[in-house]
Design an enzyme around this catalytic site. Structure first.
Site, PDB file in Angstrom:
ATOM      1  N   SER A 107      18.254  15.377  30.349  1.00 41.27           N
ATOM      2  CA  SER A 107      17.305  15.297  31.447  1.00 41.27           C
ATOM      3  C   SER A 107      16.473  16.574  31.524  1.00 41.27           C
ATOM      4  O   SER A 107      17.007  17.678  31.514  1.00 41.27           O
ATOM      5  CB  SER A 107      18.057  15.077  32.764  1.00 41.27           C
ATOM      6  OG  SER A 107      17.157  15.047  33.834  1.00 41.27           O
ATOM      7  N   GLY A 108      15.159  16.411  31.615  1.00 41.53           N
ATOM      8  CA  GLY A 108      14.257  17.555  31.686  1.00 41.53           C
ATOM      9  C   GLY A 108      13.730  18.008  30.349  1.00 41.53           C
ATOM     10  O   GLY A 108      12.960  18.970  30.274  1.00 41.53           O
ATOM     11  N   THR A 112      10.358  11.267  28.766  1.00 44.49           N
ATOM     12  CA  THR A 112       9.374  10.352  29.354  1.00 44.49           C
ATOM     13  C   THR A 112       7.962  10.727  28.944  1.00 44.49           C
ATOM     14  O   THR A 112       7.142   9.863  28.608  1.00 44.49           O
ATOM     15  CB  THR A 112       9.507  10.364  30.887  1.00 44.49           C
ATOM     16  OG1 THR A 112      10.855   9.992  31.238  1.00 44.49           O
ATOM     17  CG2 THR A 112       8.537   9.394  31.526  1.00 44.49           C
ATOM     18  N   ASN A 157      15.191  18.381  36.434  1.00 43.89           N
ATOM     19  CA  ASN A 157      13.902  17.765  36.145  1.00 43.89           C
ATOM     20  C   ASN A 157      13.356  17.151  37.427  1.00 43.89           C
ATOM     21  O   ASN A 157      14.072  16.459  38.145  1.00 43.89           O
ATOM     22  CB  ASN A 157      14.067  16.673  35.068  1.00 43.89           C
ATOM     23  CG  ASN A 157      12.750  16.092  34.616  1.00 43.89           C
ATOM     24  OD1 ASN A 157      11.692  16.541  35.035  1.00 43.89           O
ATOM     25  ND2 ASN A 157      12.816  15.100  33.761  1.00 43.89           N
ATOM     26  N   SER A 160      12.979  12.959  36.608  1.00 45.21           N
ATOM     27  CA  SER A 160      14.012  12.576  35.659  1.00 45.21           C
ATOM     28  C   SER A 160      14.183  11.060  35.645  1.00 45.21           C
ATOM     29  O   SER A 160      14.318  10.422  36.689  1.00 45.21           O
ATOM     30  CB  SER A 160      15.342  13.240  36.041  1.00 45.21           C
ATOM     31  OG  SER A 160      16.372  12.807  35.192  1.00 45.21           O
ATOM     32  N   SER A 161      14.172  10.462  34.440  1.00 42.72           N
ATOM     33  CA  SER A 161      14.431   9.025  34.301  1.00 42.72           C
ATOM     34  C   SER A 161      15.922   8.785  34.494  1.00 42.72           C
ATOM     35  O   SER A 161      16.742   9.333  33.766  1.00 42.72           O
ATOM     36  CB  SER A 161      14.005   8.528  32.920  1.00 42.72           C
ATOM     37  OG  SER A 161      12.628   8.696  32.726  1.00 42.72           O
ATOM     38  N   GLY A 387      20.070  11.472  26.719  1.00 42.09           N
ATOM     39  CA  GLY A 387      20.735  12.152  25.613  1.00 42.09           C
ATOM     40  C   GLY A 387      22.202  12.395  25.923  1.00 42.09           C
ATOM     41  O   GLY A 387      22.728  12.019  26.974  1.00 42.09           O
ATOM     42  N   GLU A 389      25.435  14.001  27.233  1.00 41.98           N
ATOM     43  CA  GLU A 389      25.632  14.772  28.463  1.00 41.98           C
ATOM     44  C   GLU A 389      27.018  15.393  28.485  1.00 41.98           C
ATOM     45  O   GLU A 389      28.019  14.691  28.294  1.00 41.98           O
ATOM     46  CB  GLU A 389      25.435  13.877  29.695  1.00 41.98           C
ATOM     47  CG  GLU A 389      23.983  13.430  29.883  1.00 41.98           C
ATOM     48  CD  GLU A 389      23.767  12.707  31.195  1.00 41.98           C
ATOM     49  OE1 GLU A 389      24.768  12.408  31.885  1.00 41.98           O
ATOM     50  OE2 GLU A 389      22.604  12.455  31.554  1.00 41.98           O
TER      51      GLU A 389
END
Length: 1079
Positions: A107-108, A112, A157, A160-161, A387, A389
């Site tokens: 994330s970040g 996206t 982020n 973040s998605s 990704g 984690e």
């Protein structure tokens, strides 16, 4: 085609990690840092793109950059995401190969944004046209909608998605987009009810409260204050750089472009509002007589508003929060819910409602953007998924995410090796097996249908009896104890008994990216993801348009006693489908890395980047790519780049490119084991060999540059000398010309001066002679004139003395008349016939002439005025003249009517649609249309009627309905009676015995009385079969009402009666009309 640029030109660090020498984790990180510091955020690992998030805008995504990378070889320019997108698009369009682009990272890291860049590049380079542009716009505008409902602000982020997305974009044979299909994976629905500190709920909640209009919020029963909603965290409600109000308008516009109807948008917003209201429902404990605890809702206002939004009964939902019905075969057991269970049911409903709404949105978008199934389509898939984690505390979500990444790593290795093997076979190079870590054993540990962790978790969730996270962990410890990649403190393996880094309630899995410690707490509940059947049935009963689609299991007619599939089972099935889909396509990889945790530019944290490099398996990627040949290049560009290293190939090679490369390698004495010749490419095994070639090329380029400089400088000096020589000749020639010109000018000037003096002297001499001659001629002429004058006067003196008086008189009279007429011309009155002014007579003897001229001018002026009259204007003046003859000095109202023009049709009956029916009933042209008041003899009050006058009749109609009440032919009218005062009353008296006189005469009142009676009088006079209409002007007259005659008497009213005319009935035989003196 000659390739004039290369990835190796002006390279900062190493653009392709396959060429990194020496290869180690430290050198890998150092190369990334070096390129990041120089704003080079993209680096290759063969065909894989590593993308560093710069946390700022860079000028490398402009339309000019799109054109620069369009239709260019992958390694022709510096690394860029556009190069990968272009390679994938050209392979799909030209080679008919389905493509997929896999974007991974934590994330970040910019996943996206990377997917947006890929889609925007493909949209920019594909075809144009109205339909194509519409499809491209819909595909691009689906992103804002999904981001609003699926993205949130996290500590890592701001956008973040919180879900995985895979989009298949479908193209036709020309490479133009036809549509697409979106698949979503594992929405983080737990965020709906609870967010970690410093994070927000999904964007749509804040966008709705900030950007919706006051009217919309009122319909949704919402308030703009975030603090009024328990599901919204307050410490991070406002985010710098995010304009929620503007983003809400963007989302509304995007939904419209994608194809959402207005009622669908409203339904979606109602469900979002219902989730917010659901979070405000709170429960209180209540003890029953049997000793069991049950829950009750504290404040039912939020429940009531939520039920109104969903269209469900409040009592049904309230009971579903307090009781639970369990069905087993033919038995039903109803149990009460305590406060904790009620809160669990509330949160479960909120999570399911939002996650199912999100799935419906994806399905609805797919309906709009899907391609028509006409023929086979080419497909490009874009995968934007979480990704690997590794957090301080890892739970079921991280376990599922890391399982997905294990599968992606497995397919990456398989597809990469397959691609390498296919290229070697295609080029005729011998394939050698490559040693690499195969993570299939880890995937089997998780997904094995019998002894896999997911299978055991499902088995525990379905097992009757008491099921807890501890029983699940005990089962893992029993079955997976001997597995090499599974670690637990309570397993049978004794080597972990003293491992204090491994808590008792946790287990550890050694993934390909490293070891991850998972806390077993919550695994069972999150995998079950239960929603009580009572709540499903309550939602299904709602009248909301989407509820029956979102909760189909709530249909009482289709009750299924089987437990729904678990979250783990569904995700494993989705991942399996995704993997099978990806294996049918040519893969392209983008690995996203975040340089720091502060979301700041120009900061590169080595430890954080190293952590991501490990769990993304980038070093493994490099080793796989370098296991065979590290670098390969087609013969033509290779020869073009290195031909200056050999005298036989420089400057031009006349034979085949492969033979030129062979001559070049032989001349450079490169060891034979360092390279191989394929059918179209040369393969270089070790990066050192490539760097040796590059170093030799650099030295050769320096020598060539020195030679070019020497030749250039010699040419420049020779050219400068020749230029100086030529310039000296030109300067000398121009100087000599200049000197001769100056000498000629001096001689010419002197000659001119001498000539001017000579000509001046001659001119002055001639002038004196001419002046003298002229004076002589003038003197002779003067003397002759005087002499002739004397002779004439002497001859005519006797005649002048005899007729002088008469001539002087005639001259004087002529001058007086001329002055009179000129004065009269300047003081002429206006052309108006009523202008009686005339200039004063200047002389008494002109008295008769003055009067005659005044009379003649007036007659001429009247004639001119009459000649300007049109027939319509003439008729108006004739009516005015007739009104004057009838009413002047007889009716007090006449004076005020003089200045008012007679309009006739005051209602515009032919144009007004209100009177269309009445107008169509008229067979003749309407001469006058006005609203009058018909006076009632019973009480003296008036009723509004439409008064119509035609050439042959008078018509009275109802003002509201337009229905004809009375129609009187003009021959049946005998007379009209009016008063002498300023009122508007008049009586139409009918001929006795006529058909119109059955109901008696008409007593009416109108503001346009003078015009009405004048037109009646004129129309009656012109009618061939009617007599002259009599006008009776009197303050007292009789009116026939059916069988009785009533006297209408007009009196002067006092101040107490006001300024209006009033009519009162005094008795059966008398109506008294009071007319104020001010009217």
């Amino acid at each position: 085609m000659e390739v004039k640029t290369s990835l190796l030109d002006n390279m900062i660090g190493v653009g392709d990690m396959v060429l990194l020498e020496p290869l180690s984790e430290d050198s890998f990180i150092a190369n990334l840092r070096n390129r990041f510091d120089h704003n080079e955020i993209y680096t290759y690992i063969g065909s894989v793109v590593i993308s560093m998030n710069p946390y700022r805008s860079l000028p490398i995504f402009t339309p000019e950059k799109v054109e620069e990378y369009r239709n260019r070889n992958f390694y022709e320019l510096s690394p860029h995401i556009y190069a990968l997108a272009d390679e994938a698009y050209r392979s799909l369009r030209d080679q008919d190969k389905d493509q997929c682009i896999l974007i991974t990272g934590e994330s970040g890291a910019g996943k996206t944004e990377a997917s947006k860049l890929v889609m925007s590049y493909v949209a920019a380079v594909c075809g144009k046209g109205q339909e194509v542009n519409k499809v491209k716009e819909q595909l691009l505008q689906s992103n804002p909608v999904l981001e609003a409902f699926g993205n949130a602000k996290t500590v890592r982020n701001d956008n973040s998605s919180r879900f995985g997305k895979y989009m298949d974009i479908e193209f036709d044979f020309k490479g133009d987009p036809l549509g697409g299909v979106i698949s979503n994976y594992l929405l983080e629905k737990s965020r709906v009810v609870k967010q970690p500190r410093g994070e927000r709920n999904f964007h749509i909640f804040y966008q709705l409260l900030s950007g919706a209009s006051d009217d919309t919020l009122k319909k949704l029963k919402l308030d703009r204050d975030f603090s009024k909603y328990n599901y919204l965290s307050l410490d991070s409600a406002a985010v710098n750089g995010l304009d929620d109000a503007a983003n809400f308008r963007t989302v509304r516009n995007a939904m419209q472009i994608v194809g959402f109807m207005e009622d669908e948008v409203q339904s979606v917003l109602e469900l979002v509002a219902a989730v917010l209201k659901l979070g405000n429902i709170e429960f209180k404990p209540e003890s029953r007589c049997n000793g069991n605890d049950e829950s009750r809702i504290k404040d039912k206002n939020d429940l009531k508003e939520m039920c109104e939004l969903l269209g469900t009964e409040q009592t049904v939902l309230e009971r579903a929060f307090s009781y639970r019905t369990v069905e087993a075969k033919q038995e039903k057991v109803c149990t009460t819910l305590n406060v904790a269970q009620a809160y669990y049911a509330r949160d479960a409903l909120a999570k399911n409602l939002y996650s199912r709404l999100f799935s419906w949105l994806v399905t609805r978008i797919n309906e709009s953007i899907k391609a028509a199934p006409k023929s086979r389509h080419k497909v490009m898939g874009v995968l934007d998924i979480y990704g690997f984690e590794i957090f301080e505390e890892n739970s079921f979500e991280q376990f599922i995410i890391n399982y997905c990444n294990e599968k992606l790593q497995q397919i990456f290795i398989e597809l990469t090796l397959r691609e390498e093997q296919e290229e070697y076979v295609r080029e005729g190079i011998e394939w050698t097996n490559i040693e690499y870590f195969n993570n299939a054993i880890i995937c089997d540990l998780i997904e094995n249908h019998q002894n896999g962790i997911l299978a055991m978790l499902d088995e525990e969730c379905l097992r009757p009896g008491t099921v807890t996270d501890e029983t699940f962990l005990d089962k893992l410890n029993t079955i997976c104890a001997e597995h090499l990649h599974f670690e637990s403190r309570l397993s049978k393996s004794s080597k972990f008994l003293t491992d204090h880094s491994l808590p008792h309630n946790c287990f550890r899995i050694q993934h390909y990216a490293g070891k991850v410690l998972y806390r077993a707490e919550g695994f069972v509940d999150k995998n079950n993801d239960l929603l009580y059947r009572d709540l499903s049935q309550a939602m299904y009963k709602a009248n909301h348009s989407l509820m029956k689609q979102l909760f189909p299991e709530g249909n009482p007619a289709k009750v299924n006693l089987k437990r729904p599939p678990t979250a783990g089972f569904q995700f494993r099935h989705s991942v399996g489908t995704l993997m099978r889909n990806l294996q049918t396509k040519n893969p392209n990889y983008i690995r996203c890395i975040k340089p720091n945790d502060k979301k700041a530019s120009h900061i590169f944290t080595d430890s954080l980047v190293c952590h991501q490099v490990r769990y993304l398996g980038l070093m493994e990627n490099v080793r796989v790519r370098r296991a065979g040949y590290a670098f390969r290049q087609a013969y033509e560009p290779c020869l073009e780049r290195y031909k200056m290293l050999c005298k036989r190939t420089w400057p031009h090679w006349r034979g085949p490119a492969r033979e030129g490369v062979e001559v070049l390698m032989a001349d450079l004495t490169v060891p034979a084991e360092e390279f191989s010749y394929g059918r179209s490419k040369v393969f270089i095994r070790n990066p050192r060999t490539l760097f040796f070639l590059e170093e030799r090329r650099r030295q050769c380029l320096q020598d060539l540059a020195t030679l070019i400089q020497k030749i250039y400088r010699g040419w420049k000096c020779r050219s400068h000398f020749l230029l100086l020589k030529k310039s000296q000749i030109v300067v000398a020639a121009w100087y000599r010309r200049y000197a001769q010109q100056n000498k000629y000018k001096r001689i010419k000037s002197a000659t001119t001066v001498v000539q001017s003096y000579t000509r001046g002297w001659q001119a002055r001499k001639l002038l004196r002679e001419l002046k003298y001659q002229k004076r002589c001629e003038e003197a002779v002429t003067t003397i002759s004139a005087y002499w002739h004058g004397t002779q004439v006067r002497r001859e005519y003196r006797k005649f002048f003395r005899a007729n002088a008086g008469k001539k002087i008189y005639n001259f004087t009279i002529q001058r007086i008349m001329q002055k009179y007429f000129l004065g009269l011309k300047s003081t002429m009155p206006s052309m108006s016939p009523i202008d009686k002014s005339w200039p004063v007579k200047p002389y008494l003897f002109l008295d008769g002439v003055h009067s005659d001229l005044r009379r003649i001018f007036h007659l001429w002026r009247c004639k001119k005025y009459r000649s300007e009259f049109t027939e319509e204007k003439k008729a108006v003046f004739e009516e005015k003249l007739e009104a004057s003859e009838i009413f002047k000095d007889k009716k007090a109202l006449y004076a005020s009517s003089v200045s008012q023009p007679f309009m006739g049709d005051y209602l515009e009956i032919s144009k007004n649609p209100k009177y269309q029916k009445l107008n169509s009933a008229m067979d003749e042209k309407v001469l006058l249309a006005d609203v009058v008041n018909k006076i009632n003899r019973a009480n003296g009050k008036g009723t509004a009627r439409i008064f119509l006058l035609t050439k042959n009749s008078v018509v009275l109609a109802d003002q509201k309905t337009g229905q004809v009440k009375a129609s009187v032919p003009l021959p049946d009218l005998t007379s009209v009676s009016v008063s002498t005062q300023s009122d508007g009353f008049f009586a139409l008296k009918l001929k006795e015995g006529s058909a119109s006189a059955i109901k008696g005469d008409f007593l009416l009142s109108s503001e346009h009385l003078i015009e009405i009676i004048t037109k009646l009088h004129r129309t009656g006079a012109t009618a061939a079969d009617s007599e002259q209409l009599n006008i009776d002007i009197s303050d007292e007259f009789l009116v026939q009402f059916k069988h009785d005659k009533v006297c209408v008497k007009f009196i002067q009213g006092g101040p107490k009666n006001g300024n209006s005319v009033s009519c009162k009935r005094k008795n059966n035989r008398l109506l008294e009309v009071s007319v104020p003196s001010t009217v």
